[in-house]
Design a protein around this motif. Structure first.
Motif, mmCIF file in Angstrom:
data_model
loop_
_atom_site.group_PDB
_atom_site.id
_atom_site.type_symbol
_atom_site.label_atom_id
_atom_site.label_comp_id
_atom_site.label_asym_id
_atom_site.label_seq_id
_atom_site.Cartn_x
_atom_site.Cartn_y
_atom_site.Cartn_z
ATOM 1 N N GLY A 55 0.452 -0.976 0.005
ATOM 2 C CA GLY A 55 -0.330 -0.079 -0.180
ATOM 3 C C GLY A 55 0.620 1.283 0.180
ATOM 4 O O GLY A 55 0.437 2.392 0.040
ATOM 5 N N ARG A 121 -8.232 -6.204 -3.292
ATOM 6 C CA ARG A 121 -7.967 -5.451 -3.884
ATOM 7 C C ARG A 121 -7.607 -4.213 -3.792
ATOM 8 O O ARG A 121 -8.387 -3.433 -1.942
ATOM 9 C CB ARG A 121 -9.252 -5.353 -4.901
ATOM 10 N N LEU A 122 -6.635 -2.828 -3.459
ATOM 11 C CA LEU A 122 -7.042 -1.383 -3.210
ATOM 12 C C LEU A 122 -7.769 -1.078 -4.331
ATOM 13 O O LEU A 122 -7.970 -1.257 -5.644
ATOM 14 C CB LEU A 122 -5.475 -1.039 -3.101
ATOM 15 N N GLY A 123 -7.166 0.978 -3.329
ATOM 16 C CA GLY A 123 -8.451 1.415 -4.593
ATOM 17 C C GLY A 123 -7.905 1.776 -5.438
ATOM 18 O O GLY A 123 -9.136 2.013 -6.473
ATOM 19 N N ASP A 124 -6.601 1.524 -5.670
ATOM 20 C CA ASP A 124 -5.595 1.666 -7.246
ATOM 21 C C ASP A 124 -6.455 0.345 -8.157
ATOM 22 O O ASP A 124 -5.601 0.235 -9.316
ATOM 23 C CB ASP A 124 -4.809 2.834 -6.837
ATOM 24 N N GLY A 125 -6.829 -0.647 -7.965
ATOM 25 C CA GLY A 125 -7.098 -1.344 -8.123
ATOM 26 C C GLY A 125 -6.002 -2.282 -8.277
ATOM 27 O O GLY A 125 -5.893 -3.722 -9.336
ATOM 28 N N SER A 126 -4.210 -2.728 -7.760
ATOM 29 C CA SER A 126 -3.876 -3.297 -8.145
ATOM 30 C C SER A 126 -4.026 -4.338 -6.524
ATOM 31 O O SER A 126 -4.959 -4.264 -5.519
ATOM 32 C CB SER A 126 -2.182 -2.726 -6.791
#
Length: 391
Positions: A55, A121-126
């Motif tokens: 993150g 899954r993080l907010g940026d799609g990663s």
């Protein structure tokens, strides 16, 4: 900017007779557009220096010291949830950022992603790896007392406030599914299951943690319990350009020591100037027949005192996580947590996090699956896995 080193070692040595052994596994693709290709150390381009936490930023869930009195007053009138010994260890893990980017006990969406995908899954799609549920169970009566409250106070066995859990979400504790997906079996006798799940409540409560004071155990070993922030500071103080981590839940023996010293030698041959070993025994819950932590730490200290491992290039610290004994699923958690501590190499051996089958006379997991899984686990692409096999 840190230099980039391309690694092409065989990871064999005469002293260990192929003790470090890379494995090639067919590539695979997850649903969607993200492709994950299994890797070995010889395939990787590695940046010298400390790895970034998952993150991009370490989570720190501790209340600032000047605000602790205020938070204790806020905690007093809230509904209370009493923590077990293992619950408290998970508060410790979360509070220091070992599970970054988690900010508290899992809500349902995080719980489901962990069970079904071993990643978040993080907010940026990663993606970041997350293979074991970090959850807090409550029973029907506790759920009723909480009612419509959006905050609860977590207390220890003496009813002292430990943390406030904010913006809470309560959802069903699907025990059978959790056990089956985490351990691959629902056979009776799994130690962590018997200790924490079977008798736990039928609900899980998630939310954001505010930990009022750092967790201390007052057992004479707190000086070894370095947080990810403190470990990174120690590595920087020692001018580490690589950190290789090794976890044990039993004492160090000569084969382990030879492996660790040989790994450092190989890293030097690759071009690193000062690789530092993180000798990182697991310090949370372990099953009854494992060697107690206090004895393991005495032995670890003796290993350094006698020069079996070099104190100048070795950091001994305690990893506060409880042990699941969930084999290839759990070893991903062990590796992911070391990323957050700054390690960019992780040594993995035979049957990591494994145990004997609780009913049948055999190992619960295939001895080679842990290292194979680590070589292709989503969210661990930045970590260099050093598989080894001792003959």
């Amino acid at each position: 900017m840190a230099s980039t080193i391309f690694i092409q070692p065989s990871f064999t040595s005469k002293s260990l007779n192929k003790s470090l052994n890379t494995h090639f596994v067919p590539s695979f693709k997850l649903p969607g557009s993200v492709s994950f290709k299994p890797r070995t150390v010889s395939q990787l381009s590695v940046r010298a220096g400390l790895i970034e936490p998952d993150g991009g930023k370490l989570v720190d869930l501790h209340v600032a010291e000047p605000e602790r009195g205020l938070k204790k007053r806020e905690a007093a009138p809230l509904p209370r949830v009493k923590l077990t010994r293992i619950d408290l260890q998970w508060v410790h893990v979360l509070s220091e950022g070992w599970a970054s980017p988690l900010t508290g006990f899992m809500r349902e969406s995080e719980f489901l992603q962990t069970l079904h995908f071993n990643s978040l899954r993080l907010g940026d799609g990663s993606f970041v790896n997350m293979s074991v549920p970090i959850v807090l169970a409550i029973d029907d009566s506790q759920k009723e007392r909480i009612a419509e409250s959006k905050r609860v106070t977590l207390v220890d066995s003496d009813d002292n406030p430990v943390a406030i859990l904010n913006n809470i979400e309560i959802y069903k504790h699907l025990k059978e599914e959790r056990i089956a997906r985490t351990w691959g079996t629902t056979a009776p006798g799994l130690p962590y299951v018997e200790e924490t799940i079977t008798k736990a409540g039928n609900w899980l409560i998630g939310g954001d943690l505010e930990v009022i004071e750092p967790i201390k155990y007052h057992d004479g070993l707190d000086r070894f319990r370095l947080s990810p922030v403190e470990l990174r500071q120690e590595f920087e103080k020692r001018n580490a350009d690589a950190v290789f981590a090794f976890q044990l839940r039993n004492p160090v023996h000569n084969g382990h020591a030879l492996l660790m010293t040989d790994t450092r030698r190989r890293l030097l041959e690759m071009g690193y100037k000062n690789p530092i070993l993180l000798l990182h025994p697991l310090g949370g819950y372990t099953k009854a027949d494992d060697v107690p932590l206090s004895w393991r730490m005495k032995q670890h200290e003796k290993v350094l005192e006698d020069g079996v491992l070099d104190p100048e290039t070795t950091v001994v610290s305690i990893f506060p996580s409880p042990m699941h004994y969930a084999g290839p699923t759990e070893v991903q958690w062990h590796a992911k947590a070391r990323i957050n501590a700054g390690a960019n190499f992780y040594i993995v051996g035979r049957d990591p996090a494994g145990m004997g089958h609780p009913i049948e006379k055999r190992d619960l997991y295939d001895a080679d699956h842990g290292k194979k899984v680590l070589s292709m686990a989503p969210g661990l692409e930045r970590l260099n896995i050093l598989p080894f096999r001792v003959y």
